[in-house]
Design a protein around this motif. Structure first.
Motif, PDB file in Angstrom:
ATOM      1  N   TYR A 158      -7.507  -7.897   8.959  1.00  9.22           N
ATOM      2  CA  TYR A 158      -8.645  -8.370   8.407  1.00  9.22           C
ATOM      3  C   TYR A 158      -9.711  -7.703   8.047  1.00  9.22           C
ATOM      4  CZ  TYR A 158     -11.959 -12.196   7.284  1.00  9.22           C
ATOM      5  OH  TYR A 158     -12.615 -13.125   6.378  1.00  9.22           O
ATOM      6  N   ASN A 159     -10.341  -6.850   8.768  1.00  7.64           N
ATOM      7  CA  ASN A 159     -11.776  -6.301   8.356  1.00  7.64           C
ATOM      8  C   ASN A 159     -11.343  -4.948   7.293  1.00  7.64           C
ATOM      9  OD1 ASN A 159     -13.779  -7.600   9.439  1.00  7.64           O
ATOM     10  ND2 ASN A 159     -13.149  -6.745  11.608  1.00  7.64           N
ATOM     11  N   LYS A 183       5.565 -12.635   3.348  1.00  8.50           N
ATOM     12  CA  LYS A 183       4.734 -13.639   4.006  1.00  8.50           C
ATOM     13  C   LYS A 183       5.000 -13.764   5.685  1.00  8.50           C
ATOM     14  CE  LYS A 183       7.617 -17.457   2.857  1.00  8.50           C
ATOM     15  NZ  LYS A 183       8.020 -18.581   2.432  1.00  8.50           N
ATOM     16  N   THR A 184       6.050 -13.006   6.048  1.00  7.86           N
ATOM     17  CA  THR A 184       6.409 -13.135   7.406  1.00  7.86           C
ATOM     18  C   THR A 184       5.688 -12.181   8.352  1.00  7.86           C
ATOM     19  OG1 THR A 184       8.238 -11.778   7.462  1.00  7.86           O
ATOM     20  CG2 THR A 184       8.729 -14.219   7.039  1.00  7.86           C
ATOM     21  N   GLU A 190      -3.229 -11.154   6.762  1.00  7.20           N
ATOM     22  CA  GLU A 190      -4.460 -11.041   7.107  1.00  7.20           C
ATOM     23  C   GLU A 190      -5.458 -10.147   6.122  1.00  7.20           C
ATOM     24  OE1 GLU A 190      -6.342 -11.441  10.456  1.00  7.20           O
ATOM     25  OE2 GLU A 190      -4.812 -12.911   9.884  1.00  7.20           O
ATOM     26  N   ARG A 191      -4.753  -9.315   5.453  1.00  4.66           N
ATOM     27  CA  ARG A 191      -5.510  -8.627   4.047  1.00  4.66           C
ATOM     28  C   ARG A 191      -5.662  -9.705   3.051  1.00  4.66           C
ATOM     29  NH1 ARG A 191      -1.008  -3.584   4.815  1.00  4.66           N
ATOM     30  NH2 ARG A 191      -1.469  -3.297   6.896  1.00  4.66           N
ATOM     31  N   LYS A 192      -4.755 -10.520   2.839  1.00  2.00           N
ATOM     32  CA  LYS A 192      -4.906 -11.707   1.702  1.00  2.00           C
ATOM     33  C   LYS A 192      -5.916 -12.363   2.087  1.00  2.00           C
ATOM     34  CE  LYS A 192      -2.456 -15.164  -0.512  1.00  2.00           C
ATOM     35  NZ  LYS A 192      -1.191 -16.077  -0.842  1.00  2.00           N
ATOM     36  N   PHE A 238      -4.972  -4.424  -6.329  1.00  5.91           N
ATOM     37  CA  PHE A 238      -4.693  -4.031  -5.091  1.00  5.91           C
ATOM     38  C   PHE A 238      -3.318  -4.217  -4.556  1.00  5.91           C
ATOM     39  CE2 PHE A 238      -4.587  -5.071  -0.597  1.00  5.91           C
ATOM     40  CZ  PHE A 238      -5.125  -3.803   0.188  1.00  5.91           C
ATOM     41  N   TYR A 239      -2.641  -3.345  -4.147  1.00  7.32           N
ATOM     42  CA  TYR A 239      -1.484  -3.358  -3.612  1.00  7.32           C
ATOM     43  C   TYR A 239      -1.067  -3.418  -1.920  1.00  7.32           C
ATOM     44  CZ  TYR A 239       0.155  -2.632  -8.372  1.00  7.32           C
ATOM     45  OH  TYR A 239       0.383  -2.446  -9.691  1.00  7.32           O
ATOM     46  N   THR A 240      -0.573  -4.255  -1.478  1.00  4.53           N
ATOM     47  CA  THR A 240      -0.591  -4.458  -0.125  1.00  4.53           C
ATOM     48  C   THR A 240      -0.062  -3.220   0.636  1.00  4.53           C
ATOM     49  OG1 THR A 240       0.118  -6.715  -0.259  1.00  4.53           O
ATOM     50  CG2 THR A 240      -0.078  -6.032   1.705  1.00  4.53           C
ATOM     51  N   ASN A 241       0.551  -2.607   0.244  1.00  3.24           N
ATOM     52  CA  ASN A 241       0.735  -1.180   0.917  1.00  3.24           C
ATOM     53  C   ASN A 241       1.181  -0.051  -0.188  1.00  3.24           C
ATOM     54  OD1 ASN A 241       3.389  -1.383  -0.185  1.00  3.24           O
ATOM     55  ND2 ASN A 241       4.234  -1.996   2.008  1.00  3.24           N
TER      56      ASN A 241
END
Length: 333
Positions: A158-159, A183-184, A190-192, A238-241
Motif C-alpha cells: 500500500y505505502n 485481482k486474486t 493494495e497498490r491499486k 503506471f504498470y502494476t509490475n
C-alpha cells in the motif's frame, strides 16, 4: 565424500536443479538434464548418496510459479540462507491452484519436513492453521495479513503504491492511467487501493483504470485497448509490475508515441532488465532476495527454538524508488 554443494559449486548449477534431476522431475530442460547427469557421473554421485545424507533438516517451499523475475528470486534468497545453515530445500510450484497446494502440503507432512515456507496469496488459511496446530513451523511470504498466528515477510504494498503515485503527481502528472493486475493477488490490489485513496485527496488528480494482468501481453493489450478509446487523456501510465510494463512500452512504440516526451511510464519491481530498456524504466524496487533470506531466518529460528514466542512476527522490508528516464516533469495542465 562429495556433496551436492560441492557439485553445485563446481558446475555452477543450483542444488535445486541437481535435485530435480536426481528425483526425475520434468521441469528441467533436456540439455540441463544431460549436463547434470554427466557431472554426477564424473563425481560418481547417485540418488542413493542423496538419500544417505537426508538426515539434514529439510524445508518445503511452495511458490505459485517460476515465471518472470519474482518468486524465483525470492527462492534464491531462501536457498542461499538454508545452505549457509546446512538445511535442504524441497521446492514445488502450485500454479496458484488451492487444490494442488493442499495436496503438496499433505505430501510435505508425509515426508516429515522440518518447516514450510509458503509464497502464495490464495485462500488456504484453514489448512495453514492445521499445519501450525500440528507443530509444523510455517512462514508465509508476500501475503495479506491475517488473524492466524503465523510469521510473515513482505513489503508494504500500500505505502509503496502511495510512493509511486506521489512521485508522478509531484512530477506534474494529473491524469494517470493505472493498468490493473490479477485481482486474486493481494499485492496488486493494495497498490491499486493506494492510487484510489491518494486521488480522492487530490481534487486536481484523475486516475483511470484499465484491466490488465501480470504478464507482458496483459500490459500490451490493456494499453492498446485504452489508446483505441482515449489516446490523449493521460500523461502517465503506471504498470502494476515491470513485466506488464514491457508489453505496454512495446504497444506505445508501435503506436508512435514517444516515451517520455509524449507520455511517461512507470513500473514496479525493478526487474533486471528495467535499467536496460530504452529509455530505462522508472520503477519501485522491492528487495526480493532479502525477502527470501528473512523468511528462511524466521523459519530456522522457530525450528531451532531460538524464538519461543507465540506472538507472530511480521517483517515489512522497504522498497526503493528507482528514478530513470521514462518519467519527466511536466507543467500542470
Amino acid at each position: 565424500m562429495t556433496t551436492l554443494r560441492d557439485i553445485s559449486k563446481y558446475s555452477g548449477i543450483s542444488i535445486t536443479t541437481i535435485s530435480r534431476v536426481l528425483n526425475g522431475k520434468k521441469n528441467v530442460s533436456e540439455e540441463t538434464r544431460k549436463k547434470v547427469l554427466k557431472i554426477l557421473k564424473e563425481f560418481g554421485y547417485t540418488r542413493t548418496d542423496m538419500l544417505k545424507k537426508s538426515s539434514k533438516k529439510t524445508i518445503g517451499v511452495l511458490i505459485p510459479n517460476i515465471r518472470g523475475q519474482h518468486y524465483n528470486i525470492i527462492v534464491d534468497g531462501i536457498e542461499k540462507q538454508l545452505l549457509e545453515q546446512n538445511y535442504e530445500m524441497f521446492l514445488t510450484t502450485t500454479n496458484s491452484l488451492l487444490k494442488k497446494e493442499v495436496a503438496v502440503l499433505d505430501e510435505l507432512l508425509l515426508r516429515k519436513v522440518d518447516g514450510i515456507i509458503i509464497c502464495t496469496s490464495k485462500e488456504d488459511e484453514n489448512y495453514i492453521e492445521k499445519l501450525i496446530n500440528s507443530a509444523i513451523p510455517v512462514v508465509v511470504v508476500d501475503r495479506k495479513d491475517s488473524e492466524i498466528q503465523i510469521d510473515s515477510v513482505s513489503i508494504d504494498n500500500y505505502n509503496s503504491g502511495l510512493k509511486a503515485i506521489e512521485y508522478l503527481y509531484k512530477k506534474g502528472h494529473k491524469k494517470i492511467l493505472f493498468i490493473t493486475g490479477d485481482k486474486t493477488i493481494y499485492s496488486f490490489s493494495e497498490r491499486k487501493k493506494a492510487f484510489i485513496d491518494y486521488a480522492y485527496k487530490k481534487k486536481d488528480l484523475d486516475v483511470y483504470f484499465e484491466k490488465g494482468g501480470y504478464k507482458a501481453e496483459h500490459g500490451y493489450n490493456a494499453t492498446k485497448k485504452y489508446l483505441e478509446d482515449e489516446r490523449d487523456r493521460v500523461t502517465a501510465i503506471f504498470y502494476t509490475n515491470d513485466w506488464q510494463a514491457m508489453g505496454g512500452i512495446k504497444c506505445l512504440h508501435e503506436k508512435g508515441i514517444k516515451i517520455p516526451e509524449e507520455i511517461s511510464v512507470m513500473g514496479f519491481d525493478d526487474d533486471f532488465y528495467s535499467a536496460y530498456t530504452y529509455p530505462a524504466l522508472t520503477t519501485i524496487a522491492q528487495p526480493r532476495t532479502e525477502i527470501g533470506v528473512n523468511a528462511a531466518n524466521l523459519l530456522i529460528e522457530r525450528i531451532e527454538n531460538r524464538c519461543k514466542s507465540a506472538v507472530k512476527r511480521k517483517i515489512l522490508l522497504p522498497t526503493i524508488l528507482k528514478e530513470r528516464e521514462t518519467v519527466i516533469k511536466i507543467k500542470s495542465l
